[in-house]
Design a protein around this motif. Sequence first.
Motif, PDB file in Angstrom:
ATOM      1  N   ALA A   1       0.723  -1.323  -0.105  1.00  0.00           N
ATOM      2  CA  ALA A   1       0.031  -0.128   0.140  1.00  0.00           C
ATOM      3  C   ALA A   1       0.636   1.368  -0.113  1.00  0.00           C
ATOM      4  N   THR A   2       2.067   1.294   0.673  1.00  0.00           N
ATOM      5  CA  THR A   2       3.010   2.282   0.835  1.00  0.00           C
ATOM      6  C   THR A   2       3.360   2.666  -0.457  1.00  0.00           C
ATOM      7  N   LYS A   3       3.896   1.801  -1.395  1.00  0.00           N
ATOM      8  CA  LYS A   3       4.293   2.026  -2.945  1.00  0.00           C
ATOM      9  C   LYS A   3       3.399   2.515  -3.508  1.00  0.00           C
TER      10      LYS A   3
ATOM     11  N   ASN B   1       0.424   8.604  -5.523  1.00  0.00           N
ATOM     12  CA  ASN B   1      -1.089   8.752  -5.401  1.00  0.00           C
ATOM     13  C   ASN B   1      -1.312   9.672  -4.523  1.00  0.00           C
ATOM     14  N   ALA B   2      -0.821   9.782  -3.084  1.00  0.00           N
ATOM     15  CA  ALA B   2      -1.063  10.452  -2.003  1.00  0.00           C
ATOM     16  C   ALA B   2      -0.812  12.109  -2.388  1.00  0.00           C
TER      17      ALA B   2
ATOM     18  N   ALA C   1      -4.702   7.976  -0.752  1.00  0.00           N
ATOM     19  CA  ALA C   1      -3.810   7.223   0.105  1.00  0.00           C
ATOM     20  C   ALA C   1      -4.683   6.323   1.071  1.00  0.00           C
ATOM     21  N   ALA C   2      -4.384   5.063   1.342  1.00  0.00           N
ATOM     22  CA  ALA C   2      -4.962   4.072   2.522  1.00  0.00           C
ATOM     23  C   ALA C   2      -3.935   3.200   2.755  1.00  0.00           C
ATOM     24  N   ALA C   3      -4.256   2.718   4.171  1.00  0.00           N
ATOM     25  CA  ALA C   3      -3.625   1.628   4.885  1.00  0.00           C
ATOM     26  C   ALA C   3      -1.916   1.817   5.058  1.00  0.00           C
TER      27      ALA C   3
ATOM     28  N   MET D   1      -8.800  -2.020   2.993  1.00  0.00           N
ATOM     29  CA  MET D   1      -9.164  -0.534   2.909  1.00  0.00           C
ATOM     30  C   MET D   1      -8.332   0.447   1.559  1.00  0.00           C
ATOM     31  N   THR D   2      -9.215   1.039   0.783  1.00  0.00           N
ATOM     32  CA  THR D   2      -8.801   1.630  -0.389  1.00  0.00           C
ATOM     33  C   THR D   2      -9.500   3.374  -0.075  1.00  0.00           C
TER      34      THR D   2
END
Length: 446
Positions: A127-129, A134-135, A147-149, A207-208
Amino acid sequence: MIKQFGIIMLAAAVAGQAQAKVDPLQAERLGRDLTPLGAERAGNAAGTIPEWTGGVTPPAHYRPGMHHPDPYASDAELYRVNASNLAQYANQLPEGLSDLLQRHPDYYMRVYPTRRSASNPQRIYDATKRNAVNAELIANGNGITGAAAGIPFPIPQSGIEVIWNHILHYKGDQNHFITNQAVVINGRSNLIRRDRQIYYVYGREGMTPDQLDNTLLYYKYVVTAPARLSGTALVVQDPLDQVLSTRRAWRYSPDNRRVRRLPSLAYDSIQPDTSGLATADVVDTYNGAPDRYEWSLLGKREMLVPYNSYAVHQKGIPYDRIVQERTLNPELLRYELHRVWVIDATLRPGMSHVYQQRRFYVDEDSWQILAVDLRDRSGELVGLQESHPINYYDVPMVGSTVETLYHLKTGNYFVDGLNNNEPMYDFNAQLSPHEFSAQALRRSGN
């Protein structure tokens, strides 16, 4: 102004907040020369900070439900820092910690070999990648999108991004735990025991970003001791953007069997039952809306910070052995040399807070804040926060086992997280958001 003392100043430190996501080529560094959460994988040139190789391996005899046995119990102490040799190490210490050592000549720091124990589940790395490309910050940095997770900004370009990384770093999907907090005034401590539950939303499996709906977490506690406070309870619903939607909190009092909405439980409002020693936003070292401060990314620095604090976490240690008259017991604490991000938060013009300026020292491997220098409205250094973390094996994740806030001028201090004589955290507790409402709090009091 921060002294140079080996700080690695970054060009990105002066970058604006508008463009937070990074180029896909930069994101490809995650899991390569950077760790999956964005730290430098390599050790330092001196060899005093090793390479990150994946984090801690739990001891073979560990079983979920145990107080986590110390994987580094056989490490030999390298040296001690105290008032007599402080000048030799002052460049590597938070200013508040230097002040604490000078005020208490019998206090000392035990320094051990650096162990880069931080680890997270693979899904958090994945998720970090995704988040890296995107964040983005929104609403002047008071919220995020895309971002999520995982960590939202693993390759940060501003101070506020680092703070969001701390706020959103993985702490499990849910947690039921019992801890004690201690208020220490004039050398005398008073304990309050709380039965606590947290239901995390941002970091949940599956989570998305489009599912978040501006919800960060739900929190509840019930006081079980001392008798005069037993039955007092609190519920908090925490939004992601706390300027768009303010934090909602309700408190139940057994005296009148009533639930009331708290007008404020944010910023520098005082936490209930802390005798005025702890503001709302010092929980987890820092939480809540960042809008009252200007955030400056000063760079990265090698510093002596609390780390791998398994010794103070062990089962059965009496609380009065941990909590002493002026400080925690130094024989139970462990410090190591780690690279940390240094962030300055300075109160915006027209904003109000008891802390005019805060300097945060944030672990590069986990994004956990490890120490904070606190200055009052006149700019005087008045406080030191420390987070003494471990890597919880069964999640896995890095989190504090004990947190402290020292009031340097008065000698009083506040401690939270004492759980040595309680059941260990239950990260598999069956919780639901429906349990974290004013109605549920009212039902629990009847």
